[in-house]
Design an enzyme around this catalytic site. Structure first.
Site, PDB file in Angstrom:
ATOM      1  N   GLY A  68      -6.826  -9.093  -5.231  1.00  0.00           N
ATOM      2  CA  GLY A  68      -8.242  -8.778  -5.344  1.00  0.00           C
ATOM      3  C   GLY A  68      -8.466  -7.335  -4.939  1.00  0.00           C
ATOM      4  CE  LYS A  69      -9.593  -2.386  -8.925  1.00  0.00           C
ATOM      5  NZ  LYS A  69      -8.152  -2.176  -9.033  1.00  0.00           N
TER       6      LYS A  69
ATOM      7  CG  ASP B 247      -6.478  -2.290  -5.898  1.00  0.00           C
ATOM      8  OD1 ASP B 247      -7.465  -1.852  -6.514  1.00  0.00           O
ATOM      9  OD2 ASP B 247      -6.024  -3.440  -6.069  1.00  0.00           O
TER      10      ASP B 247
ATOM     11  CB  ALA C 249       1.460   1.643  -4.781  1.00  0.00           C
TER      12      ALA C 249
END
Length: 305
Positions: A38-39, A251, A281
């Protein structure tokens, strides 16, 4: 550095596949894993790991996924006291990841549909106390608008990460201080067709003509274009040797951008920091493991770094 985040939480059900299946095709050889996503939650965790005090507003179900979320936020030091428990299940996202790291995501929003303007109103004090308000768009539009409006009323810098993208209503544009679409989201925000034919610089200019503040157009391996004060600056991408998984890169970028700004850096330097976090990331499998800590990045963070 205080950051308030209004966004989503969901369980990520990930399948690494040799390739994406065609319509009607059953494809063998996948590898399954499950984890939090979930962002909004990802961005909150990313910002907390980089040293910010983070408050999160989202909605989860009264289920095992929701309970796991609260354990995660407690472990990461995030204030989740305002998180809503809805009547629907926690959001679930199913993610296909190809060997080159590209991903495709399908979402069942569940409890997030119950995150409304009244719920955002209960988060007003956290927004007022924050240096930066981060809002993403996996939540209902009324919640997005309510959060941005509260940020404007309280004088808190508003950062909208417009993902997943949809055309913005007219009332949203003057409430945004920093808008961070990627090159595919930008034309959607403007209501343009897929064959719009505009260059990236033109897209940035069109967005800048509508938004109240600045624009950061992210371009993956091509870096970012930053429009601030009427001037466009190109920020080069951070190079990596091998891309493993791009799922959490956006994100990670947003979280580090917010931390840089909250720490007193200007927008261009904050984008450079964000690029480092995004590059880190993509070298790590999974979203939460890929969110950087201070020691993972080469650039200083915050006023006292």
């Amino acid at each position: 550095m205080k950051i308030a985040v209004v966004g989503s939480y969901g369980a990520g059900l990930t399948m690494r596949v040799p390739r994406s299946p065609a319509a009607g095709e059953t494809l063998a050889g996948g590898e399954f894993s499950e984890g939090p996503g979930g962002k909004g939650s990802n961005q909150a965790i990313g910002a907390a790991r980089l040293g910010a005090q983070v408050s999160l507003l989202t909605a989860v179900g009264d289920d095992a996924f929701g309970a796991a979320a609260r354990e995660l936020w407690q472990a990461e030091g995030i204030d989740a006291s305002h998180v809503i428990v809805g009547t629907k299940p926690t959001m679930v996202g199913f993610i296909l990841v190809e060997p080159d790291g590209e991903n495709r995501i399908v979402i069942a929003s569940g409890a997030l549909d119950e995150l409304d303007a009244d719920a955002v109103g209960s988060f007003s004090a956290a927004i007022a106390d924050a240096d930066i308000l981060v809002v993403s768009m996996e939540i209902p539009e009324p919640a997005v608008i309510a959060a941005l409006r509260l940020g404007r009323e309280h004088g808190t810098t508003t950062l909208l990460n417009p993902a997943p993208a949809r055309p913005l209503p007219d009332e949203a544009w003057p409430l945004i201080d920093i808008l961070t679409p990627n090159q595919t989201e930008a034309p959607v925000l403007l209501g343009l067709p897929a064959d719009h034919g505009l260059r990236e610089a033109d897209l940035v200019a069109e967005l800048g003509a509508r938004v109240a503040g600045d624009v950061v157009l992210t371009r993956g391996g091509a870096g970012a274009l930053v429009l601030s004060g009427g001037v466009v600056t190109e920020v080069a991408a951070q190079r990596v040797e091998h891309v493993v998984d791009t799922t959490g890169a956006g994100d990670a970028f947003t979280a580090a951008l917010a931390v840089g700004l909250a720490g007193g850096a200007d927008l261009v330097d904050s984008v450079r920091l964000a690029g480092c976090a995004g590059a880190h990331a993509v070298t790590v499998l999974g979203v939460i493991p890929a969110l950087a800590r201070r020691a993972d990045l080469d650039l200083p963070i915050g006023e006292n770094a």
